[in-house]
Design a protein around this motif. Structure first.
Motif, PDB file in Angstrom:
ATOM      1  N   UNK A 181       0.888  -1.172  -0.119  1.00  0.00           N
ATOM      2  CA  UNK A 181       0.012   0.137  -0.059  1.00  0.00           C
ATOM      3  C   UNK A 181       0.870   1.437  -0.041  1.00  0.00           C
ATOM      4  N   UNK A 182       1.520   1.443  -1.200  1.00  0.00           N
ATOM      5  CA  UNK A 182       2.610   2.562  -1.181  1.00  0.00           C
ATOM      6  C   UNK A 182       2.249   3.722  -1.205  1.00  0.00           C
ATOM      7  N   UNK A 183       0.997   4.224  -1.551  1.00  0.00           N
ATOM      8  CA  UNK A 183       0.570   5.525  -1.404  1.00  0.00           C
ATOM      9  C   UNK A 183       0.080   6.038  -0.111  1.00  0.00           C
ATOM     10  N   UNK A 184      -0.408   4.826   0.786  1.00  0.00           N
ATOM     11  CA  UNK A 184      -0.539   5.044   2.280  1.00  0.00           C
ATOM     12  C   UNK A 184       0.923   5.285   2.790  1.00  0.00           C
ATOM     13  N   UNK A 185       1.785   4.445   2.641  1.00  0.00           N
ATOM     14  CA  UNK A 185       3.087   4.718   3.151  1.00  0.00           C
ATOM     15  C   UNK A 185       3.810   6.032   2.838  1.00  0.00           C
ATOM     16  N   UNK A 186       3.506   6.448   1.743  1.00  0.00           N
ATOM     17  CA  UNK A 186       4.044   7.818   1.201  1.00  0.00           C
ATOM     18  C   UNK A 186       3.528   8.879   1.945  1.00  0.00           C
ATOM     19  N   UNK A 187       2.177   8.947   2.052  1.00  0.00           N
ATOM     20  CA  UNK A 187       1.369   9.856   2.863  1.00  0.00           C
ATOM     21  C   UNK A 187       1.950  10.027   4.388  1.00  0.00           C
ATOM     22  N   UNK A 188       2.017   8.789   4.991  1.00  0.00           N
ATOM     23  CA  UNK A 188       2.385   8.684   6.074  1.00  0.00           C
ATOM     24  C   UNK A 188       3.973   9.333   6.288  1.00  0.00           C
ATOM     25  N   UNK A 189       4.602   9.017   5.463  1.00  0.00           N
ATOM     26  CA  UNK A 189       6.309   9.356   5.614  1.00  0.00           C
ATOM     27  C   UNK A 189       6.084  10.887   5.399  1.00  0.00           C
ATOM     28  N   UNK A 190       5.228  11.520   4.396  1.00  0.00           N
ATOM     29  CA  UNK A 190       5.407  12.681   4.260  1.00  0.00           C
ATOM     30  C   UNK A 190       5.020  13.715   5.446  1.00  0.00           C
ATOM     31  N   UNK A 191       4.070  13.128   6.269  1.00  0.00           N
ATOM     32  CA  UNK A 191       3.718  13.601   7.505  1.00  0.00           C
ATOM     33  C   UNK A 191       4.925  13.748   8.652  1.00  0.00           C
ATOM     34  N   UNK A 192       5.367  12.834   8.491  1.00  0.00           N
ATOM     35  CA  UNK A 192       6.732  12.345   9.581  1.00  0.00           C
ATOM     36  C   UNK A 192       7.722  13.455   9.097  1.00  0.00           C
ATOM     37  N   UNK A 193       8.033  13.464   7.850  1.00  0.00           N
ATOM     38  CA  UNK A 193       8.932  14.495   7.215  1.00  0.00           C
ATOM     39  C   UNK A 193       8.938  15.791   7.599  1.00  0.00           C
ATOM     40  N   UNK A 194       7.477  16.126   7.398  1.00  0.00           N
ATOM     41  CA  UNK A 194       7.152  17.574   7.810  1.00  0.00           C
ATOM     42  C   UNK A 194       7.342  17.948   9.342  1.00  0.00           C
TER      43      UNK A 194
ATOM     44  N   UNK B 190       9.563  16.095  11.322  1.00  0.00           N
ATOM     45  CA  UNK B 190      10.975  16.018  11.664  1.00  0.00           C
ATOM     46  C   UNK B 190      11.781  16.277  10.471  1.00  0.00           C
ATOM     47  N   UNK B 191      12.008  17.226  10.057  1.00  0.00           N
ATOM     48  CA  UNK B 191      12.405  17.614   8.617  1.00  0.00           C
ATOM     49  C   UNK B 191      14.086  17.372   8.439  1.00  0.00           C
ATOM     50  N   UNK B 192      14.621  17.001   9.645  1.00  0.00           N
ATOM     51  CA  UNK B 192      16.118  16.872   9.696  1.00  0.00           C
ATOM     52  C   UNK B 192      16.335  15.321  10.175  1.00  0.00           C
ATOM     53  N   UNK B 193      15.224  14.430  10.209  1.00  0.00           N
ATOM     54  CA  UNK B 193      15.510  13.163  11.036  1.00  0.00           C
ATOM     55  C   UNK B 193      15.912  11.835   9.745  1.00  0.00           C
ATOM     56  N   UNK B 194      17.269  11.487  10.446  1.00  0.00           N
ATOM     57  CA  UNK B 194      17.748  10.367   9.734  1.00  0.00           C
ATOM     58  C   UNK B 194      16.870   9.130   9.691  1.00  0.00           C
ATOM     59  N   UNK B 195      16.157   9.028  10.727  1.00  0.00           N
ATOM     60  CA  UNK B 195      15.093   7.876  10.872  1.00  0.00           C
ATOM     61  C   UNK B 195      13.937   8.014   9.593  1.00  0.00           C
ATOM     62  N   UNK B 196      13.580   9.321   9.450  1.00  0.00           N
ATOM     63  CA  UNK B 196      12.589   9.320   8.444  1.00  0.00           C
ATOM     64  C   UNK B 196      13.267   9.176   7.125  1.00  0.00           C
TER      65      UNK B 196
END
Length: 302
Positions: free
Chosen positions: A79-92, A94-100
């Motif tokens: 479910x790559x679109x779902x994953x993409x949306x969730x990761x975008x929220x995490x990047x927003x 935590x903009x400098x996160x290596x974990x993201x």
């Protein structure tokens, strides 16, 4: 490794959630704690919490942990679109996160964008050269592409840094065995036996490899390791018993009268045959006659 008690607890909680009894968050926490993969369930129940504003806000800082957990599950489920949306929220958030950054690289990998994923992993390793997860993802990516030589290369580089990772040694050994590179596989199992000398599986695999390599010295050593398996398992490993029978027969042929331990060998043959016959009488009495024929062909009898 998950214990039987922990697995039972997880299954009970999963059944409770499946039947509408609540406890979805507790279930997701337990899945995360035990490091097991229940991706479909995690995606289903994780999204139900994330889509409910009151439930999501009640999590506090754990909300972001749930985003990560569900993103990984979504990738597992393609479910790559779902994953993409969730990761975008995490990047927003935590903009400098290596974990993201790892999640973004894994998403590229899940999409099959191998070159971009490799570039992302290389960049992450420049900043954190001791990041085990990233090193392992490179191995997994090579295997996913059918690049066995690449997987071997990355595993060897990984083990130069993390020599105590027994799972990696075993994975490398299994790849070598699949390629019939038995000497290299033997080295891996030697490392495993040194690290965990009481694990019968490693002794058994090492003995199998030595027997396959052949030659008097290798087979004599294989016999010793089959014997150690029997010792470690209380005489209950049938494969090791057969291994001793095969080794004993092969040594008798290869030594051609040079074996100075004929009496000891004969006694060992008899003990092995007795143990095998006893086991077959209990578990597979209908195949006892086939065992008897096999033992006679190996010149092993009780």
């Amino acid at each position: 490794m998950v214990s039987k008690t922990e697995e039972a607890q997880l299954n009970r909680l999963e059944s409770q959630v499946d039947n509408g009894g609540g406890g979805a968050w507790e279930y997701l926490c337990l899945v995360r704690k035990l490091k097991v993969r229940r991706s479909e369930k995690v995606l289903k129940y994780g999204m139900s919490i994330l889509n409910d504003l009151s439930k999501r806000s009640s999590l506090g800082p754990e909300e972001w942990t749930l985003y990560e957990q569900v993103a990984l599950a979504a990738m597992d489920c393609q479910c790559l679109d779902v994953a993409k949306d969730l990761i975008k929220l995490l990047r927003k958030a935590f903009p400098e996160s290596k974990r993201v950054g790892k999640l973004e690289a894994m998403l590229l990998e899940a999409k099959g964008s191998w070159a971009e994923a490799e570039k992302a992993y290389s960049s992450l390793l420049e900043d954190s050269p001791l990041d085990q997860v990233v090193h392992k993802r490179r191995v997994a990516m090579a295997k996913a592409q059918g690049d066995t030589s690449g997987a071997i290369e990355w595993l060897n580089k990984y083990l130069e840094i993390f020599m105590a990772d027994n799972d990696a040694w075993r994975e490398l050994a299994e790849i070598y065995v699949s390629l019939q590179m038995y000497k290299q596989a033997a080295f891996c199992y030697e490392e495993l036996i040194l690290a965990q000398p009481t694990v019968p599986l490693y002794h058994l695999a090492y003995a199998d490899i030595l027997y396959t390599l052949g030659g008097l010295e290798n087979i004599q050593t294989a016999k010793k390791y089959y014997a150690s398996v029997i010792d470690l398992t209380g005489g209950k490993n049938i494969r090791a018993l057969f291994g001793i029978s095969l080794c004993t027969s092969a040594i008798a042929q290869l030594a051609k009268g040079r074996n100075k331990e004929d009496k000891e060998t004969s006694e060992l043959q008899s003990l092995v045959a007795t143990a095998l016959e006893k086991d077959y009488k209990q578990r597979a009495p209908d195949k006892l006659s086939l065992l008897t024929i096999a033992l006679k062909n190996l010149k092993v009898s009780s």
